[in-house]
Motif scaffolding. Sequence first.
Motif, short mmCIF file in Angstrom:
data_model
loop_
_atom_site.label_atom_id
_atom_site.label_comp_id
_atom_site.label_asym_id
_atom_site.label_seq_id
_atom_site.Cartn_x
_atom_site.Cartn_y
_atom_site.Cartn_z
N SER A 339 0.88 -0.77 0.24
CA SER A 339 0.52 0.29 -0.10
C SER A 339 0.68 1.28 -0.02
N THR A 340 0.82 2.03 -1.21
CA THR A 340 1.16 3.55 -0.93
C THR A 340 0.92 4.57 -0.75
N GLU A 343 -2.03 5.08 -3.54
CA GLU A 343 -2.97 4.01 -3.67
C GLU A 343 -3.51 5.11 -3.14
N ARG A 615 -0.78 2.64 -7.02
CA ARG A 615 -0.21 2.12 -6.32
C ARG A 615 1.73 2.44 -6.68
N HIS A 616 1.47 1.88 -8.10
CA HIS A 616 3.26 1.32 -8.57
C HIS A 616 3.28 3.12 -9.35
#
Length: 713
Positions: A339-340, A343, A615-616
């Motif tokens: 999880s970022t 996100e 997220r990425h």
Amino acid sequence: MATLLHRLGRGAFRHRGAVLGSWAAVLALLIGLVVGFGGSLDNDFSIPGSESQQARDTLSREFPAAAGATAQIVFTAPAGERIADYRTVVTRTLDRVDRAPQVEAVQTGAVSADQRTSLAQVEYAVAHPGDPEALERAVAPARDAGLTVSVGGPAFTENGVSVSALELIGVGVALLVLVVTFGSLLAAGLPLVTALIGVGVGLLGLLATAAVGDISSTAITLALMIGLAVGIDYALFIVSRHRAQLARGLSPEESAALANGTAGSAVVFAGLTVIIALAGLSVVGIPFLTVMGLGAAATVLVAVLVALTVVPALLGFAGDRLTPRPGSRAARRGAPEASTGGERWARIVTRRPAWTVLAVVVGLLVLAIPAKDLRLALPDGGSAAEGTHQRVTYDAVSTTFGPGFNGPLLVLAHGDADRAALVAKDLGALPDVVAVTPPAPTPDGRYALIQVIPETAPDDPATTDLVDTIRDRAGAIEAQTGVRIQVTGNTAIAIDVSDRLSAALVPFAAVVVGLCLVLLLVVFRSLVVPLKATIGFLLSVAASFGATAAVFEWGWLSDLLGVGRTGPVISFLPIILMAVLFGLAMDYEVFLVSGIREEWVRTGKALPSVLGGARHASRVVTAAALIMFSVFATFVIPDDAIIKPIAFSLAVGVLIDAFVVRMTLVPAVLALVGPGAWWLPRWLDRALPKVDIEGESLRAPETTEPKEPVPVG
């Protein structure tokens, strides 16, 4: 393309010494060319085909002094005394001025109403005097006698490159952002090293070109600003992808090759968009703008080549040392399901996507409101930095004689010079005209030169109206007197350049918008994505225009940003902003949406694909945008009337486009539209060429590894 770049990356990795040696040889060669043959910089603003430029070309033949650069000298007597009491001192001083290098003539001019101040004009035989500071030395006797003397005018326009140690602040901020992004000083240093190599090659190439062509200091500074920003970002995308792959267990060589084929493909795409947009400035038909566009485009091209060759070579020297340590923050962030913050932000903006879209659009439109008052002009002495020769003299002339004395109009009369007096009388009767000088004929009587002093400053709209009025009356004047007239001079040329640029803005915008739609249609095989991206780009541009007008026209935050004088901004700012921001916006769009599209292909679920792509992608987009902003923002610090507003508009535009449009509006729109975001008619899909920007052909064999969005840029 991905396969070719994969091979290039592997080759650069294996032959890293030869790659760095080749670039070092290129740098050495360019340094030798600059030292041996480098020419001088030329800040001349000309516009072929315009009335003012045609008249100036005639002046260069018939009135060489009037076609060259000019300077002004203001003599002011002490309080309670008259300038006439210092006539001998002033005359002796002007004799010294007349003997200064390249001075063609010295004209004594007006005396102020209080009799304390007189104005003299110095005419040079060349457009760019080699040593205008010689005038400062020549007026020493007048200062010694107790007079206050200021020397300025167009001859004192800076022709050097406006770069100082202040610009290193942006590099320092970029390094800090990279360290936070990578969690590794070694990984953070690689993009800076490659960016400096690219900028060095690009700028040295431009300086070497100055020996055979006209290169302005503004073109050098613009190329430095853009080249440094994109150079860091392009390397960031490749190194980021490389470290993520090392964390998954790939060998350094295979990872470098794969990163070059995937992220490198997007670097090529992003670089080409910037190059095409900047090179498109040449269609405007103004030489100095063409040089600026092509110079910046060449620097971006070098940045792309360096990213695709030097970066994998340096990755080869780094080897396993770039692999994130197990359990480190970098390794945890690279996990597929980690999880970022990106996100979490995407979850917030997609919770009620319709309200998010409405808030963003309305907010950006409100921010764009000041853009209606944005005025465009070329810089003059009034926009120079406070305390400089130009600014001090400009203010002294404006205060004592009136602003129009800083921008006299030159009217070239063709025909019977004896009848030019009738023309001068007609012009003197026009409103907003303070004075008209008697016609100065050529020896053969074919031409006469008349100087018209407007009531208003060179960049005042009323002065533009006066030029239009004189040109509109040209037909009636010729019918009455038999004399044909043309309006020229620095002020008229500046007006013509601004008019040409304003007329080119809409066609140029149409080309950029059309290019945006076509490129994204080919890349993402979608109708919604290109349309959304284009509307977002236009909103970013409008908001940036609005913020620029609020600061430089309305005066908001002007003291904080060191804006010494509010008023018009440089005429070519809108086109430069659109060209550069277009490339950067497509950069962030490709990076973010390619990750979302890959998740959509893998899962077939609309909202999870938006969250997975964010997220990425968000961390690298954030880092790239902050680096761009920091580089552009440092160019706002120097008091340069040309670069300051351009750098400010680009810095604001990057922030808005990356964080408000790409990371907020884009996820909300895709979540709102759902599966329809990826719909494309079959006939159109078959007609469009296939472009492998995401490196799908390279990832196909990786069936045992979980798919991960490719950090492309």
